[in-house]
Design an enzyme around this catalytic site. Sequence first.
Site, PDB file in Angstrom:
ATOM      1  CE  LYS A  15       2.907  -2.291  -4.578  1.00  0.00           C
ATOM      2  NZ  LYS A  15       2.676  -2.071  -3.148  1.00  0.00           N
ATOM      3  CD  GLN A  57       0.608  -8.720  -2.605  1.00  0.00           C
ATOM      4  OE1 GLN A  57       1.343  -9.411  -3.277  1.00  0.00           O
ATOM      5  NE2 GLN A  57      -0.616  -8.431  -2.995  1.00  0.00           N
ATOM      6  CG  ASP A 107      -1.774  -1.222   1.316  1.00  0.00           C
ATOM      7  OD1 ASP A 107      -2.276  -1.674   0.289  1.00  0.00           O
ATOM      8  OD2 ASP A 107      -1.884  -1.763   2.433  1.00  0.00           O
ATOM      9  CB  ALA A 127      -2.382  -6.166  -5.542  1.00  0.00           C
ATOM     10  N   GLY A 128      -4.196  -3.922  -4.322  1.00  0.00           N
ATOM     11  CA  GLY A 128      -5.165  -2.887  -4.668  1.00  0.00           C
ATOM     12  C   GLY A 128      -4.396  -1.658  -5.079  1.00  0.00           C
ATOM     13  CG  HIS A 129      -1.907  -1.420  -7.898  1.00  0.00           C
ATOM     14  ND1 HIS A 129      -1.269  -2.080  -8.908  1.00  0.00           N
ATOM     15  CD2 HIS A 129      -1.321  -1.848  -6.766  1.00  0.00           C
ATOM     16  CE1 HIS A 129      -0.344  -2.877  -8.412  1.00  0.00           C
ATOM     17  NE2 HIS A 129      -0.362  -2.756  -7.111  1.00  0.00           N
ATOM     18  CB  VAL A 172       2.977  16.578  -2.127  1.00  0.00           C
ATOM     19  CG1 VAL A 172       4.433  16.510  -1.683  1.00  0.00           C
ATOM     20  CG2 VAL A 172       2.897  17.092  -3.562  1.00  0.00           C
ATOM     21  CB  THR A 201       1.464 -12.010   0.444  1.00  0.00           C
ATOM     22  OG1 THR A 201       0.456 -12.514  -0.442  1.00  0.00           O
ATOM     23  CG2 THR A 201       2.728 -11.665  -0.338  1.00  0.00           C
ATOM     24  N   GLY A 212     -10.999  -2.864   2.669  1.00  0.00           N
ATOM     25  CA  GLY A 212     -11.595  -1.761   3.414  1.00  0.00           C
ATOM     26  C   GLY A 212     -11.190  -1.753   4.878  1.00  0.00           C
ATOM     27  NE  ARG A 213      -7.925  -6.691   6.095  1.00  0.00           N
ATOM     28  CZ  ARG A 213      -7.012  -7.664   6.080  1.00  0.00           C
ATOM     29  NH1 ARG A 213      -6.901  -8.470   7.121  1.00  0.00           N
ATOM     30  NH2 ARG A 213      -6.225  -7.852   5.052  1.00  0.00           N
ATOM     31  CG  ASP A 220       0.006  14.819   1.109  1.00  0.00           C
ATOM     32  OD1 ASP A 220       0.728  13.865   0.730  1.00  0.00           O
ATOM     33  OD2 ASP A 220      -1.234  14.755   1.139  1.00  0.00           O
TER      34      ASP A 220
HETATM   35  P1  IMP Z   1      -2.908 -12.713   1.456  1.00  0.00           P
HETATM   36  O1  IMP Z   1      -1.941 -12.093   0.484  1.00  0.00           O
HETATM   37  O2  IMP Z   1      -4.338 -12.407   1.130  1.00  0.00           O
HETATM   38  O3  IMP Z   1      -2.653 -14.165   1.684  1.00  0.00           O
HETATM   39  O4  IMP Z   1      -2.673 -12.004   2.896  1.00  0.00           O
HETATM   40  C1  IMP Z   1      -1.463 -12.193   3.632  1.00  0.00           C
HETATM   41  C2  IMP Z   1      -1.049 -10.902   4.326  1.00  0.00           C
HETATM   42  O5  IMP Z   1      -0.612  -9.951   3.355  1.00  0.00           O
HETATM   43  C3  IMP Z   1      -2.175 -10.220   5.103  1.00  0.00           C
HETATM   44  O6  IMP Z   1      -1.615  -9.580   6.230  1.00  0.00           O
HETATM   45  C4  IMP Z   1      -2.677  -9.161   4.121  1.00  0.00           C
HETATM   46  O7  IMP Z   1      -3.278  -8.071   4.784  1.00  0.00           O
HETATM   47  C5  IMP Z   1      -1.367  -8.751   3.484  1.00  0.00           C
HETATM   48  N1  IMP Z   1      -1.551  -8.218   2.134  1.00  0.00           N
HETATM   49  C6  IMP Z   1      -1.814  -8.909   1.005  1.00  0.00           C
HETATM   50  N2  IMP Z   1      -1.888  -8.089  -0.057  1.00  0.00           N
HETATM   51  C7  IMP Z   1      -1.640  -6.852   0.408  1.00  0.00           C
HETATM   52  C8  IMP Z   1      -1.538  -5.575  -0.237  1.00  0.00           C
HETATM   53  O8  IMP Z   1      -1.656  -5.422  -1.463  1.00  0.00           O
HETATM   54  N3  IMP Z   1      -1.262  -4.530   0.593  1.00  0.00           N
HETATM   55  C9  IMP Z   1      -1.075  -4.674   1.926  1.00  0.00           C
HETATM   56  N4  IMP Z   1      -1.151  -5.840   2.559  1.00  0.00           N
HETATM   57  C10 IMP Z   1      -1.428  -6.925   1.805  1.00  0.00           C
END
Ligand code: IMP
Length: 447
Positions: free
Chosen positions: A16, A220, A13, A39-41, A423, A235, A300-301, A331
């Site tokens: 990237k 990640q 996070d 992943a979430g970009h 920023v 992961t 969303g956590r 920033d």
């Molecule tokens: P998994 O990749 O879903 O198996 O999760 C394993 C660990 O990696 C957990 O703590 C997730 O929160 C963390 N994790 C997986 N993908 C991401 C990401 O893209 N950003 C941040 N944490 C991640």
Amino acid sequence: MPASVVLGAQWGDEGKGKAIDQLAPNSQWAVRFQGGNNAGHTIVAGGTTLKMHLLPSGITSRDCKLVLGCGMVVDPWVLDRELMEWAELTGEQPEGERLFISERAAVILPFHRLYDSADKIVGTTGRGIGPAYRDRTERVGIRFVDIGLLLGRDSEIGDMARRMNDQLATVGVGDRIDPEQLGSELIWIHERFSNAIRATGPMLDTALNRGEQVLLEGAQGAMLDIDQGTYPFVTSSITCRANATHGAGIHPGHIEQCYGITKAYTTRVGNGPFPTELSLEEGPGKQMSVVGHEFGTTTGRPRRTGWLDAVALNESQRLNGYTGLVVTKLDVLGGLDELKICTSYELDGQEVSHLPSSSEELSRCKPVYETHPGFPAMGEDEWIQIAEESRNGGGIDSLPSEIRSYLSRIEEISGVPVVSVGVGPDRLASIASSGGPFDIELSEATF
Ligand code: IMP
């Protein structure tokens, strides 16, 4: 032309997506090489926010071809949804035209999601990532190339469903996989994606030999690497540079630039040790969470927040050999009286300058901080103005002196030059070092 890599230098996070979005116009290919839709970009441009989990962030450049590499685990239903969203936004259907899926990439099936839902320890994203990699390692998983060959082989599909159901029963998940439904799902995946499934390694090799530029997009971060991270709270793939080419099906000699993306502070989602963690309820930790909108793009956590951990940053430099650092979300720290950087840990009365291999030991590490003066909070417009000045020749010198000395200290500790500073979320809210790799013309939204 060579390959460049963009990697998360922390626990994911780091931002990237924005760096990739800036580099993609000068690349002919953007490639994901590991992970899946865990992943979430996020890319913000001209008021439009794009959140992607599987599609490479380079999708924003229409001339950039896209690859989901052989090191990935791909959920076809999530890919289908993202492609529909992209088509709604832009009218483009890139699959088979400029988006290609590696024949060798592993397929995430409903079974993997169900199995992942039993996780009680790691705090996974629940997307079936670990179970899909586990099946690949056990050599019982399905890759995209296998699906066409499996169609109509009902007894093999039946055996597969039986194995899945035994495993679900073992971990106490009540749902079961119906063999007929599994068969029809495989038919759907085949029909939906067969025009995009290719031998992408040879495609990329040919492109590199033709002189094209390839951008390898990490997901990640280094501290979540299965081998080198804070095991078991990691992961299930290799997130580091060494896997960037392997997970794309090309050789490591192609890599010329490797950018490490780090926030100006630290965040982490899920469980596991986090030495510089702060309270989310008050003070700087709350500011990082609230001002930085620190909620997971995928689940969303709320993300846990803390000061910059230079011990972790140096570990990630050791593993990845960055040629440049991108420091994001600077920033967010505006208005804090002082800023802290953790330069070592104290473990059982001893000073430690490396991350212990045991998470149990890391959780007992106390951060040793050095303190730096803060800088005033500024509004979005003020930051954009500084960013404009930086693009008109000022570079990083356009930033106030307290910020420059904070950045210089990061460079000094890590031994890596800072090539760009984020920023704000917008594409234009970036300050690049003059003449560096991010000193490029940035346009408004072009989705
Ligand atoms: P998994 O990749 O879903 O198996 O999760 C394993 C660990 O990696 C957990 O703590 C997730 O929160 C963390 N994790 C997986 N993908 C991401 C990401 O893209 N950003 C941040 N944490 C991640």
